[in-house]
Design a protein around this motif. Structure first.
Motif, PDB file in Angstrom:
ATOM      1  N   GLY A  80       0.772  -1.240   0.000  1.00 25.84           N
ATOM      2  CA  GLY A  80       0.000   0.000   0.000  1.00 25.84           C
ATOM      3  C   GLY A  80       0.798   1.281   0.000  1.00 25.84           C
ATOM      4  O   GLY A  80       0.289   2.323  -0.428  1.00 25.84           O
ATOM      5  N   SER A  81       2.026   1.253   0.470  1.00 26.24           N
ATOM      6  CA  SER A  81       2.811   2.493   0.481  1.00 26.24           C
ATOM      7  C   SER A  81       3.425   2.729  -0.886  1.00 26.24           C
ATOM      8  O   SER A  81       3.930   1.796  -1.512  1.00 26.24           O
ATOM      9  CB  SER A  81       3.942   2.403   1.514  1.00 26.24           C
ATOM     10  OG  SER A  81       4.786   3.536   1.371  1.00 26.24           O
ATOM     11  N   VAL A  82       3.374   3.981  -1.338  1.00 24.69           N
ATOM     12  CA  VAL A  82       4.008   4.335  -2.613  1.00 24.69           C
ATOM     13  C   VAL A  82       5.160   5.309  -2.379  1.00 24.69           C
ATOM     14  O   VAL A  82       5.691   5.884  -3.316  1.00 24.69           O
ATOM     15  CB  VAL A  82       2.980   4.945  -3.602  1.00 24.69           C
ATOM     16  CG1 VAL A  82       1.892   3.942  -3.930  1.00 24.69           C
ATOM     17  CG2 VAL A  82       2.352   6.222  -3.037  1.00 24.69           C
ATOM     18  N   ARG A  83       5.545   5.487  -1.127  1.00 25.95           N
ATOM     19  CA  ARG A  83       6.605   6.452  -0.788  1.00 25.95           C
ATOM     20  C   ARG A  83       7.961   5.992  -1.295  1.00 25.95           C
ATOM     21  O   ARG A  83       8.260   4.804  -1.300  1.00 25.95           O
ATOM     22  CB  ARG A  83       6.721   6.569   0.731  1.00 25.95           C
ATOM     23  CG  ARG A  83       5.781   7.538   1.359  1.00 25.95           C
ATOM     24  CD  ARG A  83       6.122   7.841   2.793  1.00 25.95           C
ATOM     25  NE  ARG A  83       6.849   6.831   3.502  1.00 25.95           N
ATOM     26  CZ  ARG A  83       8.051   7.025   4.045  1.00 25.95           C
ATOM     27  NH1 ARG A  83       8.663   8.190   3.921  1.00 25.95           N
ATOM     28  NH2 ARG A  83       8.646   6.055   4.719  1.00 25.95           N
ATOM     29  N   GLU A  84       8.798   6.944  -1.655  1.00 22.49           N
ATOM     30  CA  GLU A  84      10.191   6.608  -1.960  1.00 22.49           C
ATOM     31  C   GLU A  84      10.834   6.104  -0.679  1.00 22.49           C
ATOM     32  O   GLU A  84      10.599   6.658   0.392  1.00 22.49           O
ATOM     33  CB  GLU A  84      10.925   7.849  -2.467  1.00 22.49           C
ATOM     34  CG  GLU A  84      10.466   8.259  -3.856  1.00 22.49           C
ATOM     35  CD  GLU A  84      11.057   9.596  -4.283  1.00 22.49           C
ATOM     36  OE1 GLU A  84      12.071  10.026  -3.698  1.00 22.49           O
ATOM     37  OE2 GLU A  84      10.475  10.187  -5.208  1.00 22.49           O
TER      38      GLU A  84
ATOM     39  N   GLU B 287       0.722   2.697   8.924  1.00 25.84           N
ATOM     40  CA  GLU B 287      -0.214   3.617   9.597  1.00 25.84           C
ATOM     41  C   GLU B 287       0.281   5.038   9.356  1.00 25.84           C
ATOM     42  O   GLU B 287       1.431   5.343   9.634  1.00 25.84           O
ATOM     43  CB  GLU B 287      -0.251   3.328  11.097  1.00 25.84           C
ATOM     44  CG  GLU B 287      -1.158   4.287  11.858  1.00 25.84           C
ATOM     45  CD  GLU B 287      -1.386   3.827  13.300  1.00 25.84           C
ATOM     46  OE1 GLU B 287      -2.027   2.777  13.479  1.00 25.84           O
ATOM     47  OE2 GLU B 287      -0.903   4.502  14.221  1.00 25.84           O
ATOM     48  N   TYR B 288      -0.612   5.862   8.815  1.00 17.58           N
ATOM     49  CA  TYR B 288      -0.293   7.279   8.632  1.00 17.58           C
ATOM     50  C   TYR B 288      -1.281   8.087   9.475  1.00 17.58           C
ATOM     51  O   TYR B 288      -2.505   7.962   9.283  1.00 17.58           O
ATOM     52  CB  TYR B 288      -0.440   7.703   7.168  1.00 17.58           C
ATOM     53  CG  TYR B 288       0.627   7.188   6.207  1.00 17.58           C
ATOM     54  CD1 TYR B 288       1.762   6.523   6.634  1.00 17.58           C
ATOM     55  CD2 TYR B 288       0.484   7.409   4.831  1.00 17.58           C
ATOM     56  CE1 TYR B 288       2.724   6.068   5.737  1.00 17.58           C
ATOM     57  CE2 TYR B 288       1.445   6.961   3.928  1.00 17.58           C
ATOM     58  CZ  TYR B 288       2.556   6.287   4.390  1.00 17.58           C
ATOM     59  OH  TYR B 288       3.494   5.843   3.493  1.00 17.58           O
ATOM     60  N   ASN B 289      -0.776   8.910  10.337  1.00 19.91           N
ATOM     61  CA  ASN B 289      -1.623   9.771  11.175  1.00 19.91           C
ATOM     62  C   ASN B 289      -2.807   9.013  11.786  1.00 19.91           C
ATOM     63  O   ASN B 289      -3.970   9.394  11.625  1.00 19.91           O
ATOM     64  CB  ASN B 289      -2.091  10.991  10.367  1.00 19.91           C
ATOM     65  CG  ASN B 289      -0.916  11.871  10.006  1.00 19.91           C
ATOM     66  OD1 ASN B 289      -0.002  12.063  10.819  1.00 19.91           O
ATOM     67  ND2 ASN B 289      -0.878  12.408   8.795  1.00 19.91           N
TER      68      ASN B 289
ATOM     69  N   GLY C  96       0.112  -5.122   9.255  1.00 21.64           N
ATOM     70  CA  GLY C  96       0.273  -3.698   9.515  1.00 21.64           C
ATOM     71  C   GLY C  96       1.640  -3.398  10.112  1.00 21.64           C
ATOM     72  O   GLY C  96       2.211  -4.241  10.807  1.00 21.64           O
ATOM     73  N   TYR C  97       2.141  -2.202   9.833  1.00 22.64           N
ATOM     74  CA  TYR C  97       3.429  -1.827  10.418  1.00 22.64           C
ATOM     75  C   TYR C  97       3.465  -0.328  10.679  1.00 22.64           C
ATOM     76  O   TYR C  97       2.852   0.467   9.970  1.00 22.64           O
ATOM     77  CB  TYR C  97       4.602  -2.248   9.514  1.00 22.64           C
ATOM     78  CG  TYR C  97       4.557  -1.650   8.133  1.00 22.64           C
ATOM     79  CD1 TYR C  97       3.764  -2.214   7.134  1.00 22.64           C
ATOM     80  CD2 TYR C  97       5.290  -0.506   7.826  1.00 22.64           C
ATOM     81  CE1 TYR C  97       3.713  -1.661   5.875  1.00 22.64           C
ATOM     82  CE2 TYR C  97       5.246   0.056   6.559  1.00 22.64           C
ATOM     83  CZ  TYR C  97       4.460  -0.530   5.590  1.00 22.64           C
ATOM     84  OH  TYR C  97       4.400   0.020   4.346  1.00 22.64           O
ATOM     85  N   GLY C  98       4.187   0.015  11.748  1.00 21.77           N
ATOM     86  CA  GLY C  98       4.310   1.414  12.133  1.00 21.77           C
ATOM     87  C   GLY C  98       5.002   1.470  13.478  1.00 21.77           C
ATOM     88  O   GLY C  98       5.368   0.432  14.043  1.00 21.77           O
TER      89      GLY C  98
HETATM   90  C1  LIG Z   1       2.367  10.856   6.782  1.00 23.27           C
HETATM   91  C2  LIG Z   1       2.878   9.891   7.809  1.00 23.27           C
HETATM   92  C3  LIG Z   1       2.176   9.705   8.965  1.00 23.27           C
HETATM   93  C4  LIG Z   1       2.608   8.780   9.922  1.00 23.27           C
HETATM   94  N1  LIG Z   1       1.836   8.545  11.010  1.00 23.27           N
HETATM   95  C5  LIG Z   1       2.132   7.509  11.825  1.00 23.27           C
HETATM   96  C6  LIG Z   1       1.246   7.148  12.867  1.00 23.27           C
HETATM   97  O1  LIG Z   1       0.211   7.726  13.060  1.00 23.27           O
HETATM   98  N2  LIG Z   1       1.566   6.091  13.646  1.00 23.27           N
HETATM   99  C7  LIG Z   1       2.724   5.360  13.455  1.00 23.27           C
HETATM  100  O2  LIG Z   1       2.965   4.395  14.171  1.00 23.27           O
HETATM  101  N3  LIG Z   1       3.596   5.698  12.475  1.00 23.27           N
HETATM  102  C8  LIG Z   1       3.317   6.754  11.656  1.00 23.27           C
HETATM  103  N4  LIG Z   1       4.176   7.096  10.642  1.00 23.27           N
HETATM  104  C9  LIG Z   1       5.398   6.366  10.514  1.00 23.27           C
HETATM  105  C10 LIG Z   1       5.227   5.278   9.497  1.00 23.27           C
HETATM  106  O3  LIG Z   1       4.567   4.183  10.076  1.00 23.27           O
HETATM  107  C11 LIG Z   1       6.610   4.881   8.979  1.00 23.27           C
HETATM  108  O4  LIG Z   1       7.183   6.012   8.352  1.00 23.27           O
HETATM  109  C12 LIG Z   1       6.523   3.755   7.982  1.00 23.27           C
HETATM  110  O5  LIG Z   1       7.830   3.469   7.539  1.00 23.27           O
HETATM  111  C13 LIG Z   1       5.656   4.122   6.821  1.00 23.27           C
HETATM  112  O6  LIG Z   1       5.585   3.075   5.907  1.00 23.27           O
HETATM  113  P1  LIG Z   1       6.295   3.199   4.482  1.00 23.27           P
HETATM  114  O7  LIG Z   1       7.745   3.529   4.782  1.00 23.27           O
HETATM  115  O8  LIG Z   1       6.148   1.860   3.870  1.00 23.27           O
HETATM  116  O9  LIG Z   1       5.612   4.298   3.746  1.00 23.27           O
HETATM  117  C14 LIG Z   1       3.795   8.045   9.709  1.00 23.27           C
HETATM  118  C15 LIG Z   1       4.503   8.251   8.530  1.00 23.27           C
HETATM  119  C16 LIG Z   1       4.057   9.150   7.585  1.00 23.27           C
HETATM  120  C17 LIG Z   1       4.824   9.306   6.294  1.00 23.27           C
END
Ligand SMILES: Cc1cc2nc3c(=O)[nH]c(=O)nc-3n(C[C@H](O)[C@H](O)[C@H](O)COP(=O)(O)O)c2cc1C
Length: 183
Positions: A13-17, A90-92, A119-121
């Motif tokens: 699901g993530s499209v981030r660099e 998880e974003y925000n 899920g990961y975060g």
């Molecule tokens: C816009 C944004 C919001 C985020 N919000 C949360 C959050 O609410 N809770 C959390 O545990 N991590 C949060 N993170 C951290 C992400 O879980 C972490 O950057 C993760 O690596 C994102 O996955 P990706 O690298 O595959 O995009 C956030 C990251 C981004 C970019």
């Protein structure tokens, strides 16, 4: 292979660099394929490049006909699957916007198909997965209760994904649960 092998889409699901999701989705795919049971395929949203939903006709009423080529490709890929694993960050405190947009851009392609979550975060994306469960209910998708909750602190070291042993067991259980729904 199962006597009646199904196609299961692992949605990255993530499209981030530099996304962490790539390593995690590869791990899911590798472990899933090692089971030798079903046809697991990676669906990388970065490759589909689904545009923001602007169509006049709501996707639920579009009968799988879309003006946009990228959406058509995405529709065909999802439609071909019998079930899914959502690999979601998880974003925000919720689901990532791009992933939600890709989900919203289709309708009947999701209908009544089972879905499991990885899920990961920093907080293991518990909130994001809970939100997904509410979202997928709109298409009567069966959501597998067990989930894989990965911590960016405990399962990643210097940006290298190195899951705790228990997490591999969790994944195997979730895969078994999902396959059970497809039997
Ligand atoms: C816009 C944004 C919001 C985020 N919000 C949360 C959050 O609410 N809770 C959390 O545990 N991590 C949060 N993170 C951290 C992400 O879980 C972490 O950057 C993760 O690596 C994102 O996955 P990706 O690298 O595959 O995009 C956030 C990251 C981004 C970019």
């Amino acid at each position: 292979m199962a006597t009646n092998p199904k196609k299961i889409g692992i949605i990255l699901g993530s499209v981030r660099e530099g996304r962490a999701g790539e390593q995690i989705a590869s791990w899911v795919l590798q472990r899933a394929e090692a089971r030798g049971t079903h046809d697991y395929q990676l669906l990388d949203l970065a490759e589909f490049d689904v545009p923001h939903l602007v169509a006049v006709t709501p996707p639920g009423a579009a009968q799988k006909q879309y003006a946009d080529e990228a959406v058509t490709r995405w529709s065909q890929a999802v439609d071909a699957c019998d079930g899914f694993i959502f690999v979601t960050p998880e974003y925000n405190h919720s689901v990532p916007g791009t992933m939600k947009n890709a989900f919203d851009s289709l309708g009947p392609e999701w209908m009544r198909k089972p879905v499991a979550f990885v899920g990961y975060g920093f907080d293991s994306a518990i909130r994001a997965v809970e939100h997904w469960r509410v979202i997928v209910a709109n298409f009567s998708m069966f959501d597998v209760r067990n989930q894989v909750a990965l911590s960016l602190v405990d399962d990643l070291e210097d940006n290298a994904f190195n899951p705790r042993e228990q997490k591999s067991k969790d994944l195997d259980r979730v895969l078994g649960d999902l396959e059970g729904e497809l039997a």
